[in-house]
Write a protein that holds these residues in place. Sequence first.
Motif, PDB file in Angstrom:
ATOM      1  N   ARG A 161    -121.097  89.343  27.036  1.00 39.11           N
ATOM      2  CA  ARG A 161    -119.925  89.381  26.138  1.00 39.11           C
ATOM      3  C   ARG A 161    -119.748  90.748  25.480  1.00 39.11           C
ATOM      4  NH1 ARG A 161    -118.004  84.168  27.451  1.00 39.11           N
ATOM      5  NH2 ARG A 161    -119.599  82.604  27.041  1.00 39.11           N
ATOM      6  N   SER A 193    -118.611  88.090  33.429  1.00 40.22           N
ATOM      7  CA  SER A 193    -117.909  88.474  32.205  1.00 40.22           C
ATOM      8  C   SER A 193    -116.512  87.886  32.229  1.00 40.22           C
ATOM      9  CB  SER A 193    -117.814  89.998  32.085  1.00 40.22           C
ATOM     10  OG  SER A 193    -116.996  90.378  30.984  1.00 40.22           O
ATOM     11  N   ARG A 196    -111.930  92.316  31.174  1.00 42.82           N
ATOM     12  CA  ARG A 196    -112.256  93.533  30.428  1.00 42.82           C
ATOM     13  C   ARG A 196    -111.225  94.644  30.635  1.00 42.82           C
ATOM     14  NH1 ARG A 196    -117.737  94.484  28.720  1.00 42.82           N
ATOM     15  NH2 ARG A 196    -118.848  92.497  28.743  1.00 42.82           N
ATOM     16  N   LEU A 248    -121.628  94.355  36.881  1.00 44.20           N
ATOM     17  CA  LEU A 248    -120.955  93.070  36.672  1.00 44.20           C
ATOM     18  C   LEU A 248    -120.423  92.593  38.018  1.00 44.20           C
ATOM     19  CD1 LEU A 248    -118.944  93.855  33.401  1.00 44.20           C
ATOM     20  CD2 LEU A 248    -121.099  92.595  33.602  1.00 44.20           C
TER      21      LEU A 248
END
Length: 684
Positions: A161, A193, A196, A248
């Motif tokens: 996060r 995730s 973003r 990620l």
Amino acid sequence: MPYSLRANCQRRTVLAGLTTILLTTAISSVAQVQKQPVLGVRSAPLLTVGNAQFKDLNRNGRLDPYEDWRLPAAQRSRDLLSQMSVEQKVGFMLISTTRLKNDWSFEGPKNKEPISSDFNEEDLTASTNMFTRKPLPTPLMNAAGTTKAVTQFQLRHFILRANVSARITAEWANKLQALCESQPLGIPAIVASNPRNHITSSAAIGTSVGRTAFSAWPGELGLAAMRDLKLTREFADIARQEWAAVGLRKGYMYMADLATEPRWQRVDGTFGENAQWAAKMITEVVLGFQQTKLGPASVAMTTKHFPGGGAGKEGQDPHFDWGKTEVFPGGMFENNLIPFKAAIKAGTSAIMPYYSLPVGTQYEPIAYAYNRGVIHDLLRTKLGFQGIINSDTGPIEMMPWGAENLSIKERYKRTLEAGVNLYSGTADPANLLETVKSGMVDMKLVDDSVLRLLTEKFELGLFENPYVDEDAAERIVGNAEFRKRADVALRKSIVLLRNEAKTLPLRSGTKVYVESYQKQFGRPTPGPGDVLTPAGNYPVQFVKTPEEADVILLWIWPGSRSLFASDGSPLELSLSKNAVDVNYVNTLTAKKPTILAINYTNPWVIDEIYKEGSAATIKGVVATFGTTIDALLDIVTGKVKPTGKMPFTTPRSAEAVKAQMEDVPGYMEGAGYALFKYDEGLTY
């Protein structure tokens, strides 16, 4: 030995020999085609077989099938599964939030020391449900110290996060992978995730990280408003490169839900109200992140929230007990499935069911994670989805709608039998492990889940090289070329809705007063907003007061109640209910001809400040969906022509909102519903 038995033994020996020869030949043939992959190693020994190298992840001195990159992912997964203990399998079925050192981005104490790439080794526990504010039946461990999660709980799936630099993220990811490599079997981690890459005013834990070091694109509604599938694919491909660069490799995104209920607080995470267009958008996004097939350069997608969560009763959200019901007064349940069918066709790696329990359908009124008719019969069997079914956060302990009377073990049993493979929301495998060891569930369900999860990791190339280049991460993330393409999207996402007397584009030399009006829900909102005097090269003159101006440009960002601040009270779309001082706005716009820009996270009702056909001084209306002031000014001054189209319909009044049906898109509502119509948009 009788002749017949001796002959059978000889035949079996010959067949076994042929099988070995064929397998060896097949592997040799594959090896000739496949190139030696880069092996990322921190502690595992290397094995050399012929001209090829392999990682000896279990350190037994020989090449196991799961360590052999020449073999298919399915075969490698079956071999590794056979070597895993029950404890390892169960831990593998959990995905938990994890934190960097000094990172308390979602709950807990605040540490003034800077966030580093080291692990935060403290456990974070909560004895109350953060969504319903009710005591939990058992303490819920939302996150565990990273080392404990890996070494004791056997977790290999994590959600990050934190909003930190590219280098810190990459360093942390490498440390996590090194820890996993040092463990028995050497199974790598996968880090997920939420989005973003978007400019949003509603970033929150569990929905969107918001603006980060990554390239900044319009919100999801803005991407849909561009009406440019090629640029959408480019966005996803650029974001893929940034995500992969920092380690990620799994996205908890994107939402295939439809924005049919305008009051829903997650509308801004959707691609709008039109199922066919949302299907095209989700296709491009999945293909951009995953590419045509999962591979070492891919980011695996988790499309959500099956079978669509946009029809909550009166807009309420099923994170809360007062919003657990999803209704279909228009009989349009099947319409919700269209974007998910597209995601499946594009190859989405995982699908996440929502918390809602359906009413008014053929399906049992129980939360979707428990709903075998929806998950197994519809998603698995009818729609043919073969990937991972990933629960949303906390359906066992926090949001077990329709299953409240079941014990924790009974809830795990019910969801496993419905088809859930990966559980989000707890780091402690004790309850699931107890359920499995008690014999309540068929072990085949656990093995099937682990096989699906392992296959994803093998296809992503994580067993060969889970590590990233920390220097390259800094160069790749948010680089100038990526920002340049994002800037194009920020402009293409803007929609021109009204242009009275061709006021726009503003003429050269026009004196313009620019005010950005952004207030927070629940706080006093007396005007004014923030006066802006942009420094860019524009053909107009910016002034500091309305009185000096020829034209006012007022950009309003309504401040809606955040999702996790919900209390069950009615949701409103009128501006006065969403942190806008209507009297102040009307006084300001009465002073000079005004261009009104509204940032839409929901289909706002703006009749308190704008009525079409009135004698008001508002000469132009512009819709934005998460963009920059530079992009907006480029549109209103004519440096860039507007091309965007509305991704949803906006209601004419609060009464129209109350009368509409939750599952029916705005463009299908009755005459008189719309102020601005779906797909509406002007240009110069």
